[in-house]
Design an enzyme around this catalytic site. Sequence first.
Site, short mmCIF file in Angstrom:
data_model
loop_
_atom_site.label_atom_id
_atom_site.label_comp_id
_atom_site.label_asym_id
_atom_site.label_seq_id
_atom_site.Cartn_x
_atom_site.Cartn_y
_atom_site.Cartn_z
N GLU A 119 -7.77 -2.27 29.84
CA GLU A 119 -7.69 -3.49 30.30
C GLU A 119 -8.05 -4.61 29.58
OE1 GLU A 119 -5.10 -4.22 33.22
OE2 GLU A 119 -5.28 -2.29 32.99
N ARG A 157 -0.77 -11.13 2.40
CA ARG A 157 0.40 -12.06 1.79
C ARG A 157 0.00 -13.30 0.86
NH1 ARG A 157 5.29 -10.54 2.14
NH2 ARG A 157 6.35 -12.58 1.89
N ASP A 172 8.06 -18.83 1.69
CA ASP A 172 8.32 -17.93 2.74
C ASP A 172 8.68 -19.41 4.21
OD1 ASP A 172 7.88 -15.45 2.35
OD2 ASP A 172 5.69 -14.98 2.56
#
Length: 240
Positions: A119, A157, A172
């Site tokens: 949790e 990246r 991108d």
Amino acid sequence: MPSVICFDVLTLFPSIFEGFLSESVLKGALAAQKIEVRLHNMRDWADDKHATMDDRPFGGGPGMLLKVDRVVPCVEEIQHQQQPGRLLMFTPQGRCFNQRFAEELATEQRIVMLCGRYEGFDERVAEILKPEEVSIGDYILNGGEVAAMVVIETVMRLIRGVLGDEDSNRFDSFSTGNRILDCAHYTRPREYRGFSVPEILLSGNHAEIAQWRNNNSLQRTKEKRPDLLVTASGNSSPKN
Ligand code: ADE
């Protein structure tokens, strides 16, 4: 931007990362020492016979919580092994991760990531360690491991030299200055089941191809993500 980023991942399930780190671009980035990933099993900080990491919540309620007296010493020890890193704690309540956040993290030398399970954490973990709480979206995962993989992959990246072409991440979608979707791309065959590649892409006319791609990007953004165009024109500026 540093040339190497070290990611320390604190998890109860380090083996989840094995396949992820041993293929493709990530494998290459590790081999080229563009990134370093250190996996730490938090269970190693449990000193009782059963290596207990979780316990029932005071006040009742479902599920178990990660124990403050296990997690805090573990993070402190790892942080002090070298220059302390930027500490992220994955929870659905955190700041939403996006490309801009990734660009910010790519300027760090060391990122320490705390993956929850069950949790979540005893609240005192956040009170004592003051991590940055990070969510990868408005849905509930089984734990922070998938979120850590998302952060590693998105940030790596952006490190110079990780992608083959030096420029290949600059355009991108969602990167700073480029809040527009990528255009459509096609490869051989030229025709398949009656669906053809747009003629212009076969023309060899680079100026016209560039123009077509710009228009296509804009069109796709209008259709699929009109909210991005609102942001690009400055009508609203999300803080995330
Ligand atoms: N843990 C559970 N759900 C999560 C989410 N959406 N993002 C980050 N950590 C999480």
